[in-house]
Design a protein around this motif. Structure first.
Motif, PDB file in Angstrom:
ATOM      1  N   LYS A 156      11.113  -3.801  -8.173  1.00 22.68           N
ATOM      2  CA  LYS A 156      10.123  -4.539  -7.387  1.00 22.68           C
ATOM      3  C   LYS A 156       8.867  -3.700  -7.214  1.00 22.68           C
ATOM      4  CE  LYS A 156      13.686  -7.058  -4.787  1.00 22.68           C
ATOM      5  NZ  LYS A 156      14.227  -7.384  -3.446  1.00 22.68           N
ATOM      6  N   VAL A 157       7.723  -4.368  -7.233  1.00 20.85           N
ATOM      7  CA  VAL A 157       6.433  -3.711  -7.023  1.00 20.85           C
ATOM      8  C   VAL A 157       5.915  -4.129  -5.651  1.00 20.85           C
ATOM      9  CG1 VAL A 157       4.086  -3.395  -7.877  1.00 20.85           C
ATOM     10  CG2 VAL A 157       5.962  -3.734  -9.506  1.00 20.85           C
ATOM     11  N   TRP A 158       5.508  -3.140  -4.852  1.00 20.72           N
ATOM     12  CA  TRP A 158       5.059  -3.380  -3.478  1.00 20.72           C
ATOM     13  C   TRP A 158       3.638  -2.862  -3.295  1.00 20.72           C
ATOM     14  CZ3 TRP A 158       8.749  -5.824  -0.431  1.00 20.72           C
ATOM     15  CH2 TRP A 158      10.063  -5.772  -0.889  1.00 20.72           C
ATOM     16  N   ASP A 159       2.863  -3.573  -2.469  1.00 16.54           N
ATOM     17  CA  ASP A 159       1.558  -3.100  -2.018  1.00 16.54           C
ATOM     18  C   ASP A 159       1.757  -2.573  -0.598  1.00 16.54           C
ATOM     19  OD1 ASP A 159      -1.007  -2.667  -1.097  1.00 16.54           O
ATOM     20  OD2 ASP A 159      -1.845  -4.446  -2.053  1.00 16.54           O
ATOM     21  N   VAL A 179      12.031   5.572  -6.224  1.00 19.69           N
ATOM     22  CA  VAL A 179      10.764   5.060  -5.727  1.00 19.69           C
ATOM     23  C   VAL A 179       9.662   5.860  -6.407  1.00 19.69           C
ATOM     24  CG1 VAL A 179      10.820   6.591  -3.702  1.00 19.69           C
ATOM     25  CG2 VAL A 179       9.357   4.565  -3.682  1.00 19.69           C
ATOM     26  N   SER A 180       8.609   5.179  -6.868  1.00 25.30           N
ATOM     27  CA  SER A 180       7.541   5.848  -7.619  1.00 25.30           C
ATOM     28  C   SER A 180       6.189   5.350  -7.139  1.00 25.30           C
ATOM     29  CB  SER A 180       7.710   5.572  -9.117  1.00 25.30           C
ATOM     30  OG  SER A 180       6.656   6.130  -9.870  1.00 25.30           O
ATOM     31  N   ILE A 181       5.258   6.296  -6.948  1.00 25.31           N
ATOM     32  CA  ILE A 181       3.901   5.988  -6.490  1.00 25.31           C
ATOM     33  C   ILE A 181       2.971   5.884  -7.697  1.00 25.31           C
ATOM     34  CG2 ILE A 181       1.975   6.790  -5.066  1.00 25.31           C
ATOM     35  CD1 ILE A 181       3.997   8.398  -3.424  1.00 25.31           C
ATOM     36  N   ASN A 182       2.138   4.855  -7.714  1.00 18.27           N
ATOM     37  CA  ASN A 182       1.136   4.717  -8.765  1.00 18.27           C
ATOM     38  C   ASN A 182       0.091   5.825  -8.584  1.00 18.27           C
ATOM     39  OD1 ASN A 182      -1.320   3.869 -10.162  1.00 18.27           O
ATOM     40  ND2 ASN A 182      -0.310   1.895 -10.438  1.00 18.27           N
ATOM     41  N   PRO A 183      -0.101   6.710  -9.571  1.00 20.65           N
ATOM     42  CA  PRO A 183      -1.002   7.859  -9.368  1.00 20.65           C
ATOM     43  C   PRO A 183      -2.480   7.487  -9.253  1.00 20.65           C
ATOM     44  CG  PRO A 183      -0.174   7.813 -11.615  1.00 20.65           C
ATOM     45  CD  PRO A 183       0.568   6.754 -10.877  1.00 20.65           C
ATOM     46  N   THR A 184      -2.915   6.416  -9.887  1.00 19.00           N
ATOM     47  CA  THR A 184      -4.341   6.033  -9.815  1.00 19.00           C
ATOM     48  C   THR A 184      -4.599   4.991  -8.738  1.00 19.00           C
ATOM     49  OG1 THR A 184      -3.973   4.395 -11.570  1.00 19.00           O
ATOM     50  CG2 THR A 184      -4.759   6.574 -12.231  1.00 19.00           C
ATOM     51  N   ARG A 185      -3.561   4.296  -8.293  1.00 16.34           N
ATOM     52  CA  ARG A 185      -3.658   3.338  -7.183  1.00 16.34           C
ATOM     53  C   ARG A 185      -2.477   3.588  -6.258  1.00 16.34           C
ATOM     54  NH1 ARG A 185      -5.732   0.931 -11.628  1.00 16.34           N
ATOM     55  NH2 ARG A 185      -7.552  -0.450 -11.395  1.00 16.34           N
ATOM     56  N   PRO A 186      -2.574   4.611  -5.385  1.00 20.48           N
ATOM     57  CA  PRO A 186      -1.418   5.038  -4.585  1.00 20.48           C
ATOM     58  C   PRO A 186      -0.889   4.001  -3.606  1.00 20.48           C
ATOM     59  CG  PRO A 186      -3.126   6.733  -4.627  1.00 20.48           C
ATOM     60  CD  PRO A 186      -3.735   5.493  -5.197  1.00 20.48           C
ATOM     61  N   HIS A 187      -1.614   2.875  -3.433  1.00 20.20           N
ATOM     62  CA  HIS A 187      -1.098   1.850  -2.527  1.00 20.20           C
ATOM     63  C   HIS A 187      -0.021   0.995  -3.195  1.00 20.20           C
ATOM     64  CE1 HIS A 187      -4.644   0.169  -4.608  1.00 20.20           C
ATOM     65  NE2 HIS A 187      -3.951  -0.947  -4.665  1.00 20.20           N
ATOM     66  N   TYR A 188       0.233   1.217  -4.504  1.00 20.71           N
ATOM     67  CA  TYR A 188       1.324   0.529  -5.190  1.00 20.71           C
ATOM     68  C   TYR A 188       2.519   1.464  -5.348  1.00 20.71           C
ATOM     69  CZ  TYR A 188      -1.474  -3.513  -6.669  1.00 20.71           C
ATOM     70  OH  TYR A 188      -2.233  -4.655  -6.696  1.00 20.71           O
ATOM     71  N   ILE A 189       3.709   0.945  -5.033  1.00 26.22           N
ATOM     72  CA  ILE A 189       4.942   1.668  -5.329  1.00 26.22           C
ATOM     73  C   ILE A 189       5.877   0.714  -6.074  1.00 26.22           C
ATOM     74  CG2 ILE A 189       4.753   3.182  -3.321  1.00 26.22           C
ATOM     75  CD1 ILE A 189       7.016   1.518  -2.010  1.00 26.22           C
ATOM     76  N   ARG A 214       4.569  -7.802  -4.558  1.00 29.17           N
ATOM     77  CA  ARG A 214       3.744  -8.249  -5.679  1.00 29.17           C
ATOM     78  C   ARG A 214       4.544  -8.787  -6.865  1.00 29.17           C
ATOM     79  NH1 ARG A 214      -1.648  -7.011  -5.521  1.00 29.17           N
ATOM     80  NH2 ARG A 214      -2.261  -6.947  -3.323  1.00 29.17           N
ATOM     81  N   ALA A 215       5.684  -8.185  -7.193  1.00 29.25           N
ATOM     82  CA  ALA A 215       6.395  -8.621  -8.399  1.00 29.25           C
ATOM     83  C   ALA A 215       7.847  -8.152  -8.355  1.00 29.25           C
ATOM     84  CB  ALA A 215       5.715  -8.091  -9.654  1.00 29.25           C
ATOM     85  N   GLU A 216       8.686  -8.860  -9.124  1.00 30.61           N
ATOM     86  CA  GLU A 216      10.102  -8.512  -9.256  1.00 30.61           C
ATOM     87  C   GLU A 216      10.564  -8.894 -10.653  1.00 30.61           C
ATOM     88  OE1 GLU A 216      14.434  -9.434  -7.152  1.00 30.61           O
ATOM     89  OE2 GLU A 216      12.668 -10.629  -6.615  1.00 30.61           O
TER      90      GLU A 216
END
Length: 568
Positions: free
Chosen positions: A371-374, A351-361, A423-425
């Motif tokens: 998979k990308v999650w909000d 699991v990885s957190i987006n550093p500039t938009r932390p609401h995305y993993i 958001r995406a897969e």
């Protein structure tokens, strides 16, 4: 010249006679096929690194359970002159003795079971470190030189994005020149068992790397520190030829010391350089502070912890496990209760957190997809959201988390708000081993068992939208063997966290080399040293603040520092 034995002299005479006979018969080819008497020169290889000699801990003597005996043997021969009163008294005493022995046996078994269970209490460094107070003191001295403020930096979304392709070429050329200088500068057997994960400390004055191994041991390697000096029997200093490269310390952070406690992930606290987080197969996540010299448990579950990631502000942890759950928690004590979401039917390996938009993993799982999650919309999930009259307390799991099971998550994802959460897969040919955001928060890098590394590049409009991504296709596919098998740690391509250089990532190669690729998917360098490297460098990590630094680890606990030859 070495004196030959009688057997060797007789053998040489036989070969000479056979050659003479064959020459008389004019069989030249047969003469040439005879073994030569000259000795072949064997190239001397580098001596394998041996671990430091340490005093073994004295194990507590095991309590031997009493052997069971039949009642006839325990009674022995019956005295015919024994009175009934004495016989009753004797039998009562024997029964009491048997009960005491049984209680002793049960207590020993319970103590043994307790020793094999994970430790959930706070632990002092002295009880964890391999050689006790002596090593604790030297480790504390080494950590005192590390600034608490030397933290990782977050990248800029638009950094290293050029409209002119020539700018890309120049940046790539500069990176190739710098990485081409890397050679093996230090080696050491940092842990006792196979290395599973690594983290490079951002301190610029030293090369400090943390390695987690297969048996719950955390190895801390100060790769360029002066080696410990040893004395011979006459009190004189002797050369240390068995190992090279700095100092290391071993901490048994997770328990028991078996593969049931493998450290699967190591992360540095982004706001406190003296604190690290570790996730383990013993089902716990712990925080180790070098300021307080204590390790405390942050989270415990029923499943094996596979990966953890920390938000840039250090106030959020996302944890993935072997049953497809992802958990969100605040590492600060006394904060909100953790929330767990069943996002897959299979193990989620990363699991990885987006550093500039932390609401995305982004998650990678054995369901053969990433998979990308909000998470803003996932965290809005509750019993009331689904129109359920049950209270939130009904969803509290055995680990103290608020659990949202597969049915609940799937039902929520069908709602208008829930659709924005997913958001995406992208499907992979085989299991997706790992997927990570780059430091700028615009690219995703995935590793899969289908022998392919994939790269995505997302634009600002896509990430700022509240709708599922219209297009989610990798722009680069790199063929790379990931068939590690049973005895080699999974290969996971890792981004550099250094934001001052053209983005690149490192990955181990099954041919015992280290591969460095650019953010465009181009091979920058393939580093190897056949004389010193004879195993797969499966685990890699690069320095967050110095470009020309990479560390690797293999299946025996041996680690390598790659740095320029003229470093000193």
């Amino acid at each position: 010249m070495t004196k030959l034995s009688a057997y060797e002299l007789e053998r040489e005479a036989n070969i000479a006679r056979n050659k003479a006979l064959l020459q008389q018969l004019e069989l030249k080819q047969a003469v040439e096929s005879l073994p030569s008497t000259s000795k072949v020169k064997v190239e001397k290889k580098a001596k394998p690194i041996q671990p430091r000699t340490r005093e073994k801990r004295k194990r507590e003597p095991e309590v031997e359970a009493p052997r069971r005996q039949s009642a006839r043997l325990r009674r022995g021969q019956i005295d015919p002159n024994e009175s009934p009163r004495k016989r009753v008294k004797r039998e009562r005493e024997e029964e009491e003795q048997r009960q005491k022995e049984e209680e002793t046996r049960l207590a020993a078994e319970e103590a043994r079971r307790q020793s094999q269970r994970p430790r959930h209490n706070k632990l002092d460094m002295i009880t964890l470190i391999e050689s006790g107070p002596e090593d604790t003191e030297s480790l504390n001295k080494s950590m005192e030189a590390v600034s608490k403020s030397s933290v990782d930096r977050v990248g800029n979304f638009d950094e290293w994005v050029f409209e002119d392709s020539k700018e890309d070429e120049r940046a790539l050329k500069d990176l190739r020149q710098r990485m081409g200088k890397l050679v093996v500068r230090a080696r050491a057997k940092v842990t006792d068992a196979r290395i599973y994960c690594a983290a490079y400390h951002p301190e610029v004055t030293k090369d400090l790397i943390f390695f987690g191994d297969r048996c719950g041991q955390l190895g801390i390697w100060d790769a360029r520190a002066p080696a410990d000096e040893e004395e011979d029997g006459d009190g004189e200093l002797k050369a240390n030829e068995d190992h090279e490269g700095g100092k290391y310390w071993r901490i048994q952070l997770h328990w028991p010391a078996t593969p049931k406690s493998s450290i699967s992930c190591v992360k540095l606290d982004p706001i406190d350089a003296h604190n690290i987080f570790t996730g383990s197969y013993d089902t716990t996540v712990r925080s180790l502070s070098f300021t307080t010299s204590q390790s405390r448990e942050l989270f415990s579950t029923e499943n094996l912890v596979n990966c953890i990631d920390v938000s840039p502000n250090g106030n959020e942890l996302w944890i993935s496990d072997s049953q497809g759950w992802v958990t969100h928690l605040d590492p600060r004590e006394g904060k909100i209760k953790p929330r767990s979401y069943a996002l897959s039917d299979n193990k989620i390996g990363s699991v990885s957190i987006n550093p500039t938009r932390p609401h995305y993993i982004v998650t990678a799982s054995n369901s053969r997809s990433i998979k990308v999650w909000d998470v803003r919309n996932l965290q809005a999930m509750s019993a009331r959201t689904l129109g359920d009259d049950s209270s939130a307390s009904d969803e509290v799991g055995t680990s103290g988390t608020i659990d949202f099971h597969t049915e609940t998550v799937q039902e929520y994802l069908q709602t208008a708000k829930g659709k924005r959460g997913f958001r995406a897969e992208f499907p992979h040919g085989k299991s997706a081993t790992a997927a990570y955001w780059d430091p700028r928060g615009r690219q995703i890098l995935s590793t899969s068992y289908d022998d392919t590394l994939r790269l995505w590049d997302l634009d600002q409009a896509t990430l700022d939208s509240d709708d599922p991504f219209k297009k989610f296709q990798p722009f680069s596919k790199i063929k790379h063997s990931t068939q590690t098998g049973k005895w080699v740690s999974l290969l996971k391509a890792q981004w550099t966290k250094n934001t001052n250089v053209y983005p690149f990532f490192t990955v181990g190669n099954m041919n015992h080399s280290l591969d460095i690729f650019s953010c465009k998917g181009e091979l920058v360098q393939r580093l190897s040293d056949s004389r010193r490297i004879t195993a797969v460098q499966a685990v890699t990590a690069s320095h967050p603040n110095i470009v020309e630094r990479v560390a690797t680890g293999n299946g025996s606990g041996r680690c390598v520092l790659w740095a320029p030859e003229d470093l000193d």
